[in-house]
Design a protein around this motif. Structure first.
Motif, short mmCIF file in Angstrom:
data_model
loop_
_atom_site.label_atom_id
_atom_site.label_comp_id
_atom_site.label_asym_id
_atom_site.label_seq_id
_atom_site.Cartn_x
_atom_site.Cartn_y
_atom_site.Cartn_z
N SER A 1 0.84 -1.20 0.00
CA SER A 1 0.00 0.00 0.00
C SER A 1 0.88 1.24 0.00
CB SER A 1 -0.98 -0.04 1.18
OG SER A 1 -1.91 1.02 1.10
N HIS A 2 0.51 2.28 0.74
CA HIS A 2 1.20 3.57 0.67
C HIS A 2 1.43 4.11 2.08
CE1 HIS A 2 0.19 3.57 -3.61
NE2 HIS A 2 -1.00 3.16 -3.23
N GLN A 3 2.45 4.91 2.20
CA GLN A 3 2.80 5.46 3.51
C GLN A 3 1.63 6.23 4.13
OE1 GLN A 3 6.14 8.17 3.44
NE2 GLN A 3 6.45 8.01 5.65
N GLN A 4 0.91 7.00 3.30
CA GLN A 4 -0.21 7.79 3.83
C GLN A 4 -1.27 6.90 4.46
OE1 GLN A 4 1.29 8.12 0.89
NE2 GLN A 4 1.07 10.20 0.03
N ILE A 5 -1.45 5.70 3.90
CA ILE A 5 -2.48 4.78 4.41
C ILE A 5 -1.95 3.98 5.59
CG2 ILE A 5 -3.85 2.74 3.83
CD1 ILE A 5 -4.07 3.89 0.97
N ILE A 6 -0.78 3.39 5.46
CA ILE A 6 -0.25 2.51 6.50
C ILE A 6 0.08 3.30 7.77
CG2 ILE A 6 1.57 0.89 7.10
CD1 ILE A 6 -0.55 -0.07 5.02
N GLU A 7 0.69 4.45 7.62
CA GLU A 7 1.02 5.25 8.79
C GLU A 7 -0.14 6.14 9.22
OE1 GLU A 7 5.87 5.46 8.14
OE2 GLU A 7 4.71 7.32 8.11
N GLY A 8 -0.82 6.74 8.23
CA GLY A 8 -1.88 7.68 8.56
C GLY A 8 -3.14 7.04 9.07
N GLN A 9 -3.52 5.86 8.52
CA GLN A 9 -4.75 5.19 8.93
C GLN A 9 -4.52 4.08 9.94
OE1 GLN A 9 -6.55 4.06 5.11
NE2 GLN A 9 -7.88 5.84 5.23
N PHE A 10 -3.51 3.24 9.67
CA PHE A 10 -3.28 2.10 10.55
C PHE A 10 -2.33 2.42 11.71
CE2 PHE A 10 -4.60 -0.05 6.60
CZ PHE A 10 -5.58 -0.91 7.11
N GLY A 11 -1.59 3.51 11.60
CA GLY A 11 -0.66 3.86 12.66
C GLY A 11 0.55 2.95 12.75
N LEU A 12 0.90 2.32 11.62
CA LEU A 12 2.05 1.43 11.56
C LEU A 12 3.19 2.07 10.80
CD1 LEU A 12 0.09 -1.82 10.59
CD2 LEU A 12 0.88 -1.17 12.87
N SER A 13 4.38 1.56 11.02
CA SER A 13 5.54 2.07 10.29
C SER A 13 5.54 1.55 8.86
CB SER A 13 6.83 1.64 10.98
OG SER A 13 7.95 1.94 10.17
N TYR A 14 5.88 2.42 7.93
CA TYR A 14 5.99 2.04 6.52
C TYR A 14 7.46 1.89 6.13
CZ TYR A 14 4.68 1.96 1.54
OH TYR A 14 4.47 1.60 0.23
N ASP A 15 8.26 1.50 7.05
CA ASP A 15 9.70 1.44 6.84
C ASP A 15 10.07 0.33 5.85
OD1 ASP A 15 12.41 2.18 7.44
OD2 ASP A 15 12.57 0.36 8.64
N ARG A 16 10.92 0.65 4.89
CA ARG A 16 11.54 -0.30 3.97
C ARG A 16 10.51 -1.21 3.29
NH1 ARG A 16 16.51 -3.03 6.94
NH2 ARG A 16 17.15 -3.34 4.79
#
Length: 302
Positions: free
Chosen positions: A95-110
């Motif tokens: 997916s995308h950083q905006q979704i994984i971090e912004g919605q799920f609150g998870l790190s989108y690292d690497r």
């Protein structure tokens, strides 16, 4: 080139979603794939659809990996595979950083490393094997017991060269979005095919999704898509793909025009090396019906 229907899982009720699968099957299309958003669960809808609509291939494009541990996704996917009589194609992606971090609150690292490690654990789990895996981004210990199921085909949402190499080496192919036939011919197909060949794997599936409208007013359809989905143009991977194609927004990738214009565009996908085209009809109800009729006629022609 096979053709299928790409169904957005957000919005309609479950009966309506199953009805769209039935419509695709009655039109003679090869497949129906569901998106995974913050609405109905795509794999559950696949299982429900499979129970009511025989024959047609079913898939996801795509299920996000970061919020789902490989053990959990393998169990869910094999359940849907069993319910469908082994008709599932499992499309996954970071997916995308905006979704994984912004919605799920998870790190989108690497994300590329994450997908490589995720597939390294997921594929043997889907084959029913016991997995002991320790990577840099995830750890897996366990096995999924799903008697009578076959491992589903796995696609990765890969657009950039690194992700395409991962998909070629470890998956059965890629599923693309906002990507025209030129980009598939010049970038997607050669990159993933080379990676698959070097890894000793079969020629990969190249599944493209496209918004399509048989319409007398292409500009109005593209304006509609820009208003509804224009935000996607800001996602990094999509921005890069749009730049590669000399485009400024996702709405510019929409195939729109009369039957002749749309038919030519669809045939160009086949010539570019696309193995399967998933069509998402857009526009008014009448325009969407005309679009599906045309796609079905082209499928018959093939």
């Amino acid at each position: 080139m096979k053709t299928g229907l790409y169904i957005h899982a957000a919005g309609p009720g479950l009966d309506a979603l199953v009805g769209r699968v039935r419509t695709a099957a009655e039109a003679g299309l090869d497949s129906a794939f569901f998106s995974q958003l913050t609405s109905w669960d795509a794999l559950t809808v696949v299982a429900l659809s499979a129970q009511q609509v025989p024959g047609i291939e079913l898939g996801t494009a795509i299920v996000q990996t970061y919020p789902r541990h490989p053990l959990a996704l393998a169990g869910q996917a094999l359940t849907a595979q069993a319910a469908s009589g082994n008709r599932l194609t499992l499309g996954v992606g970071p997916s995308h950083q905006q979704i994984i971090e912004g919605q799920f609150g998870l790190s989108y690292d690497r994300p590329a490393r994450h997908i490589r490690e995720y597939l390294s654990a997921l594929r043997p789990l889907l084959r029913g094997e016991h997995v002991e895996y320790r990577g840099e981004t995830l750890a897996v210990t366990g096995q999924v017991d799903a008697p009578g199921t076959e491992a589903p085909s796995v696609l990765v949402s890969a657009l950039g060269p690194v992700m395409l190499r991962v998909a070629g080496e470890l998956a059965d192919g890629t599923v693309t979005v906002w990507t025209g036939p030129e980009a598939i011919a010049d970038h997607i197909e050669p990159t993933i095919t080379r990676a698959a060949s070097q890894a000793g794997r079969p020629a990969p599936r190249i599944v493209a999704t496209a918004m399509v409208s048989v319409t007398a007013d292409p500009d109005a359809v593209r304006e509609q898509v820009a208003g509804q989905l224009g935000f996607a143009s800001q996602f990094s991977s999509y921005q890069t793909m749009l730049d590669r194609q000399g485009l400024s927004g996702v709405h510019e990738t929409v195939i729109a025009g009369d039957e002749a214009v749309v038919a030519r565009a669809i045939r160009r996908y086949a010539g570019a090396g696309t193995t399967e085209l998933l069509v998402s009809p857009v526009g008014t109800d009448a325009e969407q019906a005309r679009t599906l009729d045309l796609v079905a006629s082209l499928r018959d022609e093939a």
